[in-house]
Design an enzyme around this catalytic site. Structure first.
Site, PDB file in Angstrom:
ATOM      1  N   LYS A  83      10.553   8.692  -7.873  1.00  0.00           N
ATOM      2  CA  LYS A  83      10.100   8.961  -6.504  1.00  0.00           C
ATOM      3  C   LYS A  83      11.247   8.977  -5.489  1.00  0.00           C
ATOM      4  O   LYS A  83      11.263   9.809  -4.592  1.00  0.00           O
ATOM      5  CB  LYS A  83       9.069   7.913  -6.078  1.00  0.00           C
ATOM      6  CG  LYS A  83       7.697   8.078  -6.736  1.00  0.00           C
ATOM      7  CD  LYS A  83       6.758   7.011  -6.195  1.00  0.00           C
ATOM      8  CE  LYS A  83       5.318   7.321  -6.488  1.00  0.00           C
ATOM      9  NZ  LYS A  83       4.400   6.460  -5.738  1.00  0.00           N
ATOM     10  N   ASP A 119       0.979   9.176  -0.411  1.00  0.00           N
ATOM     11  CA  ASP A 119       0.485   7.805  -0.625  1.00  0.00           C
ATOM     12  C   ASP A 119      -0.077   7.189   0.662  1.00  0.00           C
ATOM     13  O   ASP A 119      -1.100   6.501   0.630  1.00  0.00           O
ATOM     14  CB  ASP A 119       1.599   6.913  -1.177  1.00  0.00           C
ATOM     15  CG  ASP A 119       1.804   7.084  -2.672  1.00  0.00           C
ATOM     16  OD1 ASP A 119       0.851   7.502  -3.363  1.00  0.00           O
ATOM     17  OD2 ASP A 119       2.911   6.792  -3.160  1.00  0.00           O
TER      18      ASP A 119
HETATM   19  P1  NAP Z   1       8.021  -2.399  -6.693  1.00  0.00           P
HETATM   20  O1  NAP Z   1       8.724  -1.376  -5.849  1.00  0.00           O
HETATM   21  O2  NAP Z   1       8.687  -2.930  -7.903  1.00  0.00           O
HETATM   22  O3  NAP Z   1       7.706  -3.644  -5.708  1.00  0.00           O
HETATM   23  C1  NAP Z   1       7.071  -4.784  -6.198  1.00  0.00           C
HETATM   24  C2  NAP Z   1       6.830  -5.781  -5.069  1.00  0.00           C
HETATM   25  O4  NAP Z   1       6.100  -6.883  -5.617  1.00  0.00           O
HETATM   26  C3  NAP Z   1       8.091  -6.356  -4.447  1.00  0.00           C
HETATM   27  O5  NAP Z   1       7.825  -6.676  -3.108  1.00  0.00           O
HETATM   28  C4  NAP Z   1       8.308  -7.633  -5.272  1.00  0.00           C
HETATM   29  O6  NAP Z   1       8.980  -8.654  -4.565  1.00  0.00           O
HETATM   30  C5  NAP Z   1       6.877  -8.069  -5.488  1.00  0.00           C
HETATM   31  N1  NAP Z   1       6.753  -8.853  -6.724  1.00  0.00           N
HETATM   32  C6  NAP Z   1       6.951  -8.414  -7.993  1.00  0.00           C
HETATM   33  N2  NAP Z   1       6.763  -9.418  -8.862  1.00  0.00           N
HETATM   34  C7  NAP Z   1       6.460 -10.515  -8.123  1.00  0.00           C
HETATM   35  C8  NAP Z   1       6.172 -11.862  -8.445  1.00  0.00           C
HETATM   36  N3  NAP Z   1       6.150 -12.279  -9.722  1.00  0.00           N
HETATM   37  N4  NAP Z   1       5.896 -12.731  -7.442  1.00  0.00           N
HETATM   38  C9  NAP Z   1       5.913 -12.307  -6.151  1.00  0.00           C
HETATM   39  N5  NAP Z   1       6.188 -11.043  -5.774  1.00  0.00           N
HETATM   40  C10 NAP Z   1       6.456 -10.154  -6.755  1.00  0.00           C
HETATM   41  O7  NAP Z   1       6.607  -1.874  -7.163  1.00  0.00           O
HETATM   42  P2  NAP Z   1       5.677  -0.783  -6.429  1.00  0.00           P
HETATM   43  O8  NAP Z   1       6.053   0.567  -6.873  1.00  0.00           O
HETATM   44  O9  NAP Z   1       5.689  -1.100  -4.973  1.00  0.00           O
HETATM   45  O10 NAP Z   1       4.248  -1.089  -7.083  1.00  0.00           O
HETATM   46  C11 NAP Z   1       3.564  -2.287  -6.788  1.00  0.00           C
HETATM   47  C12 NAP Z   1       2.120  -2.222  -7.286  1.00  0.00           C
HETATM   48  O11 NAP Z   1       1.398  -1.249  -6.561  1.00  0.00           O
HETATM   49  C13 NAP Z   1       1.967  -1.845  -8.776  1.00  0.00           C
HETATM   50  O12 NAP Z   1       0.926  -2.637  -9.312  1.00  0.00           O
HETATM   51  C14 NAP Z   1       1.536  -0.397  -8.717  1.00  0.00           C
HETATM   52  O13 NAP Z   1       0.765  -0.013  -9.845  1.00  0.00           O
HETATM   53  C15 NAP Z   1       0.684  -0.415  -7.465  1.00  0.00           C
HETATM   54  N6  NAP Z   1       0.544   0.909  -6.844  1.00  0.00           N
HETATM   55  C16 NAP Z   1      -0.713   1.389  -6.691  1.00  0.00           C
HETATM   56  C17 NAP Z   1      -0.905   2.609  -6.066  1.00  0.00           C
HETATM   57  C18 NAP Z   1      -2.307   3.143  -5.889  1.00  0.00           C
HETATM   58  O14 NAP Z   1      -2.456   4.329  -5.626  1.00  0.00           O
HETATM   59  N7  NAP Z   1      -3.314   2.310  -5.977  1.00  0.00           N
HETATM   60  C19 NAP Z   1       0.200   3.354  -5.619  1.00  0.00           C
HETATM   61  C20 NAP Z   1       1.477   2.820  -5.790  1.00  0.00           C
HETATM   62  C21 NAP Z   1       1.647   1.599  -6.413  1.00  0.00           C
HETATM   63  P3  NAP Z   1      10.599  -8.684  -4.451  1.00  0.00           P
HETATM   64  O15 NAP Z   1      10.958  -7.754  -3.330  1.00  0.00           O
HETATM   65  O16 NAP Z   1      10.896 -10.117  -4.153  1.00  0.00           O
HETATM   66  O17 NAP Z   1      11.125  -8.232  -5.796  1.00  0.00           O
END
Ligand code: NAP
Length: 294
Positions: A83, A119
């Protein structure tokens, strides 16, 4: 993914000599729900189009985009890990893609690749579908990663008052400075949740905590009361009901999983490619067939 028999209305349209191709690029891409979701939509629209998954390694992204254009592909969805890297490979970007810093949809127009991000629009449509208008409301966003950028861009644009909580608070501070100046920022922990959640009208989980296969995870410790008057919007959609959603419902709050956002961002992409009103019900039906739930 289910191996259950597919109802005829959810099957891809027949592939003919003049079939147009759309698809998704990601690495890996096997678990994507987009192919069944979009093929059901294309069938419902009566289009002789086909939506395919394309596994593309990070080092092959530029070549894949050039190849897709050369092959006459109409458009692509872009998922993890492409992305952000796709931004620099587009001929033009929409304001949303530029601000969010990510492309999730490409449309090939004449000889140009246009980068969109649907999104934020998908998130707002999903909120509207469950009766939530974020204008002027107090919203708590958990997480500050890629998905949070779209959510914060959408909520700030809609005029919500934002608090961003993240495990790494510096990342939340950088996100606030860029997309939501004036938002409060704090670590994602029990003390912050106690301090900032009372009075929140909307709580959005953008962390992967609670997602399959770690469904026991949650960003919200059970000993902290969930605000009973809030809507809990969890971006996780597998499982369809997360631990966080259960906690919210037990506290009397409304709760929604992230399938609505997934469907509505796909619907917005489909509208860009086809110019037609997307058949959202067929898209939900295909996702529900794949993921289970209702
Ligand atoms: P990402 O860029 O890796 O970001 C993950 C976020 O979660 C960061 O803020 C991270 O904190 C935090 N995090 C990860 N593990 C953690 C833990 N063990 N404890 C506390 N905080 C934690 O991931 P993303 O692309 O944003 O995706 C996040 C979620 O959204 C996924 O489940 C994805 O499937 C979902 N999603 C859904 C949609 C939809 O259409 N429904 C669209 C996009 C994404 P740090 O900054 O401290 O690392």
């Amino acid at each position: 993914m289910t191996t259950r028999a597919w109802p005829a209305e959810l099957l891809p349209p027949p592939v003919l000599g003049h079939t147009r191709v759309v698809g998704v690029i990601g690495w890996p891409v096997e678990h994507s729900v987009s192919p069944p979701m979009h093929n059901a939509a294309l069938r419902a629209l009566g289009l002789e189009w086909c939506y395919l998954p394309f596994p593309v390694r990070p080092e092959g992204l530029a070549e894949a985009l050039r190849g897709a254009r050369a092959l006459g592909v109409r458009g692509l969805n872009v998922t993890v890990p492409h992305k952000q890297a796709s931004l620099a490979l587009m001929d033009a970007l929409t304001p949303a893609a530029r601000a969010i810093g990510a492309v999730n949809t490409v449309s090939f127009e004449d000889d140009r690749a246009l980068g969109h991000n649907t999104d934020a629009e998908g998130f707002l449509s999903a909120l509207a579908a469950v009766g939530c208008d974020p204008r002027g409301c107090d919203a708590l966003v958990l997480g500050a990663g890629g998905a949070a950028r779209a959510v914060v861009y959408a909520l700030a644009g809609a005029g919500a008052r934002l608090t961003l909580l993240n495990r790494t608070p510096e990342r939340a501070a950088a996100l606030a400075a860029e997309l939501a100046p004036g938002a409060a920022v704090a670590p994602l922990d029990a003390a912050s949740l106690r301090r900032y959640s009372p009075g929140a009208a909307l709580v959005v989980n953008t962390t992967p905590l609670g997602m399959w296969p770690h469904a026991e995870g949650t960003p919200w410790p059970a000993e902290v009361a969930f605000p009973g008057g809030a809507l809990c919007y969890d971006l996780v959609y597998n499982p369809r009901e997360t631990r966080l959603m259960r906690l919210a419902r037990t506290a009397g709050a409304a709760a929604s999983d992230g399938l609505g956002m997934l469907v509505h961002q796909g619907a917005a992409a489909l509208r860009l490619w086809t110019g037609l009103a997307p058949p959202v019900a067929a898209m939900f039906a295909a996702c529900t067939h794949v993921l289970g739930g209702s």
